[in-house]
Scaffold this motif. Sequence first.
Motif, mmCIF file in Angstrom:
data_model
loop_
_atom_site.group_PDB
_atom_site.id
_atom_site.type_symbol
_atom_site.label_atom_id
_atom_site.label_comp_id
_atom_site.label_asym_id
_atom_site.label_seq_id
_atom_site.Cartn_x
_atom_site.Cartn_y
_atom_site.Cartn_z
ATOM 1 N N ILE A 6 -98.567 60.657 -53.393
ATOM 2 C CA ILE A 6 -97.813 60.193 -52.562
ATOM 3 C C ILE A 6 -96.235 60.004 -53.118
ATOM 4 N N ILE A 7 -96.143 59.426 -54.448
ATOM 5 C CA ILE A 7 -94.880 59.391 -54.932
ATOM 6 C C ILE A 7 -94.233 60.785 -55.162
ATOM 7 N N LEU A 16 -87.359 52.394 -59.521
ATOM 8 C CA LEU A 16 -87.438 51.213 -58.489
ATOM 9 C C LEU A 16 -88.807 50.673 -58.205
ATOM 10 N N LEU A 17 -89.956 51.867 -58.222
ATOM 11 C CA LEU A 17 -91.376 51.202 -57.961
ATOM 12 C C LEU A 17 -91.587 50.460 -59.413
ATOM 13 N N GLN A 47 -100.438 45.779 -56.239
ATOM 14 C CA GLN A 47 -99.138 45.520 -55.913
ATOM 15 C C GLN A 47 -98.195 46.828 -55.567
ATOM 16 N N LEU A 48 -98.630 47.761 -56.040
ATOM 17 C CA LEU A 48 -97.973 49.197 -55.754
ATOM 18 C C LEU A 48 -98.408 49.659 -54.152
ATOM 19 N N LYS A 49 -99.567 49.266 -53.629
ATOM 20 C CA LYS A 49 -99.994 49.545 -52.369
ATOM 21 C C LYS A 49 -99.179 48.395 -51.631
ATOM 22 N N GLN A 50 -98.737 47.457 -51.930
ATOM 23 C CA GLN A 50 -98.209 46.272 -51.236
ATOM 24 C C GLN A 50 -96.512 46.827 -51.107
ATOM 25 N N VAL A 51 -96.284 47.330 -51.937
ATOM 26 C CA VAL A 51 -94.679 47.842 -52.049
ATOM 27 C C VAL A 51 -94.823 49.015 -50.933
ATOM 28 N N LEU A 55 -92.759 49.090 -47.474
ATOM 29 C CA LEU A 55 -91.772 50.134 -47.046
ATOM 30 C C LEU A 55 -92.029 50.745 -45.661
ATOM 31 N N SER A 56 -93.196 50.897 -45.467
ATOM 32 C CA SER A 56 -93.784 51.334 -44.388
ATOM 33 C C SER A 56 -93.281 50.472 -43.028
ATOM 34 N N ASN A 57 -93.589 49.255 -43.372
ATOM 35 C CA ASN A 57 -93.094 48.178 -42.447
ATOM 36 C C ASN A 57 -91.647 48.114 -41.998
#
Length: 78
Positions: A6-7, A16-17, A47-51, A55-57
């Motif tokens: 994905i990245i 940034l991530l 945490q990465l999934k939450q970031v 972003l998606s939201n």
Amino acid sequence: MEIQEIITKWKLNKQLLASKLKLKKGTFQNKINPSHKTKFTNEELFQLKQVLIELSNDLDGIEQDFNEALAIIAGAKS
């Protein structure tokens, strides 16, 4: 699909991530490299999934009329 795919696919800013996870850029790079022995912990993956969800939201919050978007795309091709 794996996180590193994905990245890479979306050319997300790794620095940034890394900062969002409070990791050094080099450490982050090692952890997304599938051939490197260092891997993300379960907490870091969460945490990465939450970031990425954040972003998606944020992107979902951008309103754009379909016809307006179509006009923009059509204008770009002209």
